[in-house]
Write an enzyme that holds these catalytic residues in place. Structure first.
Site, short mmCIF file in Angstrom:
data_model
loop_
_atom_site.label_atom_id
_atom_site.label_comp_id
_atom_site.label_asym_id
_atom_site.label_seq_id
_atom_site.Cartn_x
_atom_site.Cartn_y
_atom_site.Cartn_z
CE LYS A 171 43.53 50.69 53.50
NZ LYS A 171 43.42 51.67 52.41
CB CYS A 185 38.06 50.23 36.42
SG CYS A 185 36.71 49.13 36.83
#
Length: 485
Positions: free
Chosen positions: A176, A284
């Protein structure tokens, strides 16, 4: 006008349209340009994807590891051959510069190729037994059906570094991706299917947040690997823990670059610029905090100001542009507002980018900004903005600099700039992060070494390298003894 690509999920070996709401993939530099369109999958289609992965699991796990690895190697060749085309698509849907987009696609190929070599590496261990005529073997088996949930900021590299080890170690996958960047997820899936991946082994599901969240709760999913925000990651970890299944979660980061008084300042400025503003700060591991020894702070900030003012912001498809847009209108508004809030609360604007490419007024552009904070108590020192805003504080000496860098709940990455080996070694001991760079930018990770955060930045086993095997397999300890002589 570039053609608009049709987005189809891939479930049980078939490309299929979604049964839920419309999915529109737009260009954040030019929001009126549509890159791809399709429809989101519904809960029933997600369930079908999980069931397909379960049905394919035994057959895939029983294939020789070299056969599984060969699929990844063939897929790597497909990805490499398409790097320029897919890199341009990546830039159009996500916003990083064209050079970065092409580089990311090539990195995905490198990751696939690395795990394609896993079959030629050590696969288990043998221990001596205290009993005559016996050996103790520790073998590894796939964990089963893995739910893979990935973010927008690396739309092909992060899926590759999760899916490749999952597959080579014998697992099947329900994937996903972030709905903001579906096209590169489609391309990666296409490459693996075209490379010969059997039916049901990899299922791509374009879905909204609620359906995606159901993946972690699905009883047919044996493990979940996630990269994204801390809040969502903790929710996924809680849902999976409630079912007793393992989770690998790489979450937030508020990464510091520490520049000590003995540092090579030219090198440090260059690397801080790269860490803070490449990919519009949407990594990140991006440098979002800067700790300067007060002895060199003024000199450093003077040079940094010159560099920041010269950054060209605009359409990332243009070679001269150093920084493109952020991914969405909501991200653009949030980052800009929080920077303004910081100034209202006492932060000082050190520098902003002055160069703006014409025609960049309608996109989701955030001006690269450097803010000096009055103290580490300022909200911006601990809040992850995920954008091109660099917060600066001054420190008196090494000990205070390291303490300031450690402040807060995140511990993903850090950078230390020093010419003193002793101070570099002290940083290894004192700065609590999962990734530490000495004299290089805080961003960056190679596929053959572990990646992941300390403190609240990570949950579960590390990613990449041989560390990935700890998550995607479980061990069986075999006491092997022959019959009576």
């Amino acid at each position: 006008m570039t053609d608009v690509t049709e987005l189809l999920s891939h479930i049980d070996g078939a490309w299929t349209g979604g049964a839920a709401g419309e999915l529109i993939d737009t260009n954040p530099a030019h929001p009126d340009q549509v890159v791809a369109t399709g429809a989101l999958a519904d809960a029933a289609q997600l369930d079908r994807a999980v069931q397909a992965a379960r049905a394919a699991a035994r057959g895939w796990a029983r294939q020789p590891m070299h056969a599984r690895a060969a699929v990844l190697t063939r897929a790597a060749d497909i990805v490499d051959a398409a790097a320029e085309e897919w890199g341009a698509e990546l830039t159009r849907e996500e916003g990083k510069t064209l050079a970065e987009g092409i580089g990311e696609v090539r990195r995905a190929a490198q990751i696939l190729r690395y795990y394609g070599g896993a079959a030629d590496r050590e696969a288990g261990t043998v221990y001596s037994s205290p009993r005559s005529g016996e050996q103790i073997l520790v073998t590894r088996k796939p964990i089963g059906v893995v739910g893979v949930i990935t973010p927008f900021n690396f739309p092909i590299a992060i899926p590759a570094w999760k899916i490749a080890p999952a597959l080579v170690y014998g697992n099947t996958v329900v994937f996903k991706p972030a709905s903001a960047v579906p096209l590169l997820a489609l391309r990666l899936t296409q490459a693996l299917v075209d490379a010969g991946l059997p039916q049901g082994v990899l299922n791509l599901v374009f879905a909204g947040g609620s359906v995606g969240g159901a993946l972690a709760e699905h009883p047919g999913v044996d493990a979940v690997t996630f990269t994204g925000s801390t809040g969502v990651g903790r929710g996924i970890a809680a849902a999976a823990a409630a079912r007793g299944v393992p989770v690998q979660a790489e979450m937030g980061g508020k990464n510091a670059a520490v520049v000590l008084a003995d540092a090579d300042l030219d090198l440090a400025v260059e690397q801080v610029m790269l860490g803070a503003f490449r990919s519009s700060g949407q990594k990140c591991t991006a440098t979002s905090r800067l700790v300067l020894d007060d002895a060199i702070a003024d000199e450093f900030l003077a040079e940094l100001t010159v560099r920041v003012k010269g950054l060209e912001v605009g359409d990332p498809m243009l070679a001269s542009v150093a920084m493109g847009p952020v991914v969405s209108e909501s991200a653009c508004k949030y980052i800009t507002q929080r920077a303004q809030d910081a100034v209202a609360a006492g932060a000082t604007v050190v520098a902003t980018a002055e160069e703006r490419q014409s025609g960049s007024d309608n996109g989701y552009f955030v001006t690269p900004t450097v803010l000096q904070l009055p103290s580490t108590d300022a909200e911006l020192w601990s809040e992850e903005l995920f954008g091109p805003v660099l917060s600066v504080v001054r420190a008196q000496g090494v000990e205070q600099a390291f303490a300031v860098a450690n402040a807060g709940e995140y511990g993903l990455s850090a950078a230390v700039f020093t010419s003193d080996l002793g101070r570099a070694l002290a940083a290894v001991d004192d700065i609590d992060v999962g990734v530490l760079h000495v004299n290089s930018e805080s961003a960056g990770a190679d596929p053959h070494v572990p990646f992941g955060g300390a403190k609240r930045s990570g949950y579960g086993p590390k990613e990449q390298g041989e560390a990935a095997r700890e998550f995607f397999t479980h061990t069986t300890t075999v006491y092997l003894r022959g019959g009576r002589a």
